[in-house]
Design an enzyme around this catalytic site. Structure first.
Site, PDB file in Angstrom:
ATOM      1  N   TYR A  25       3.921   5.632  11.279  1.00 54.51           N
ATOM      2  CA  TYR A  25       4.243   4.247  11.634  1.00 54.51           C
ATOM      3  C   TYR A  25       5.055   3.519  10.562  1.00 54.51           C
ATOM      4  CZ  TYR A  25       0.043   3.531   8.721  1.00 54.51           C
ATOM      5  OH  TYR A  25      -0.882   3.567   7.699  1.00 54.51           O
ATOM      6  N   ARG A  79       0.856  -1.181   0.000  1.00 53.97           N
ATOM      7  CA  ARG A  79       0.000   0.000   0.000  1.00 53.97           C
ATOM      8  C   ARG A  79       0.896   1.235   0.000  1.00 53.97           C
ATOM      9  NH1 ARG A  79      -2.354   0.607   5.355  1.00 53.97           N
ATOM     10  NH2 ARG A  79      -0.991   2.404   5.552  1.00 53.97           N
ATOM     11  N   HIS A  98      -3.849   4.325   4.410  1.00 55.97           N
ATOM     12  CA  HIS A  98      -4.965   3.382   4.509  1.00 55.97           C
ATOM     13  C   HIS A  98      -6.236   4.025   3.971  1.00 55.97           C
ATOM     14  CE1 HIS A  98      -7.692   0.362   6.065  1.00 55.97           C
ATOM     15  NE2 HIS A  98      -8.343   1.300   6.717  1.00 55.97           N
TER      16      HIS A  98
END
Length: 417
Positions: free
Chosen positions: A322, A309, A313
């Site tokens: 993160y 990805r 998100h």
């Protein structure tokens, strides 16, 4: 935004930079793999070589097109793309480029306040287009909320995907018109729907198949485990297509499983296979294999498309909190669109006229998406209070009145200026 800017964001010279999480570009077969063979001891042949720059033993996976755009052979899956023509290859490239452009436009529209939220597919185009083009018209597809490329393959107008994210409808298309179910927000529940539908297909004696899409995060849901159980016991003609994009929002895959995801199929009694999710040819071939297997009455298959990805998100997420930039950059070097373009150019299957025409088509699509979204009505702010209770409720009535007063305060403030 041009095709070049969306399809080739990073120079290919960065291909040698990889993080520990991004070394998954080996080309070994894993159809029906039992997981007992190690990468170090069983890799043989041209299709089993690690990609240049890989550090350590990356995960075993099916690969037909390397990150450098080189075609490699695979005795098991080559037959499933043996009839592919240069025109077909250009079509796959076009699908990926236009899907990415649509996705980028939707992200921009959300940033401009035209959509409430958007779930980007950036980096997952090959997994979606390859698997989507493997389906037949009579197959039935159960997506999550990120399968914009699969929707494109099923003939759903991309602008119909945006109404739900603007809040003006609950879906935007008739699922039975394209055998493409409405987007499912509840994580993993569509796998149960797909399994039940597939069991019905089998009872009806049809030779069509069902495919259910979900992510690595959803693979930890109980609904997915129940789907595996039912589909295996009833030999349902369903393909579970997991797009492992490495991150369930901020949760890395290694925090969810101690074994590769495709190996989970072993415990339920059906085969699993891991495919290079950035290789559109491999995704096409493996999904064709799995769907044909289902149509022959051989039951379910778990396909794990190992991809990444590259974006957030959703537009409410900030992956920089993160995720390391080095990891993202390493995967950008394996961009699925750039990979196919390199192969097309090296094989003389596409010229500059083709790319220029596609760039113009991309611009036209972006313009149409903007115009359609901005012509959509504003969502009904009071719709959230409807259908909460069948016969109404005093508390809901009170909350509706409070919200109405809040909305009216904006009009009062404007009049007071």
């Amino acid at each position: 935004m041009t095709v070049e800017s969306t399809a080739a964001r990073k120079p290919r010279s960065s291909a040698g930079t990889k993080s520990a999480a991004s070394t998954g570009t080996t080309g070994t077969k894993s159809a029906g793999a039992t997981g007992r063979k190690t990468a170090a001891s069983k890799r043989t042949g041209a299709a089993a070589k690690k990609s240049p720059g890989a550090t350590g033993a990356g995960p075993e996976l099916v690969q037909l097109l390397t990150p450098e755009g080189k075609r490699v052979k695979d005795a098991t899956y080559d037959p499933y793309v043996a009839d592919i023509t240069p025109d077909d290859l250009r079509g796959l490239y076009r699908d990926m480029v236009l899907t990415r452009r649509f996705d980028a436009e939707a992200t921009s529209l959300q940033r401009q306040g035209e959509l409430g939220l958007w779930a980007s597919l950036l980096g997952q185009e090959a997994a979606q287009i390859g698997s989507g083009r493997a389906t037949r018209e009579d197959d039935y597809v159960f997506p999550t909320y990120r399968e914009h490329g699969v929707a494109w393959c099923r003939g759903v107008d991309p602008t119909n995907l945006l109404g739900m994210f603007r809040g003006v409808n609950n879906g935007g298309w008739d699922p039975n018109s394209n055998n493409f179910h409405l987007y499912t927000i509840v994580i993993g529940s569509q796998t149960l729907h797909a399994t039940g539908y597939a069991m019905g297909v089998a009872k009806d004696g049809a030779d069509s198949a069902v495919i259910a899409y979900f992510g690595d995060g959803a693979s930890s849901q109980g609904d997915v485990a129940e789907s595996f159980t039912f589909s295996a016991v009833y030999n349902a003609p369903v393909v579970f297509f997991c797009q492992n994009n490495q991150w369930a929002i901020s949760e890395p895959t290694e925090k969810q499983t101690r074994v590769p995801l495709y190996q989970r199929a072993q415990g339920f009694g059906f085969p699993g296979v891991r495919v290079d999710g950035n290789d559109v040819l491999a995704c096409l071939a493996v999904t064709k294999w799995a769907l044909e297997r289902a149509r022959r009455g051989e039951g379910p298959t778990l396909v794990e498309a190992y991809t990444y990805r590259m974006g957030a998100h959703t537009t409410s997420d900030d992956p920089t909190k993160y995720r390391a930039d080095e990891e993202r950059e390493a995967w950008e070097a394996k961009d699925p669109i750039l990979r196919l373009r390199t192969y097309l150019e090296a094989s003389n299957h596409a010229d500059e006229a083709f790319f220029a025409e596609l760039e113009a088509e991309s611009e036209a699509l972006g313009k149409r998406v903007r115009e359609v979204v901005r012509a959509m009505p504003d969502p009904d702010h009071f719709a959230i209070f409807e259908n909460v209770y069948a016969d109404g409720h005093a508390l809901v009535d009170e909350e509706r009145a409070q919200f109405a007063a809040y909305q009216a305060s904006f009009a009062d403030a404007g009049e007071g200026k």
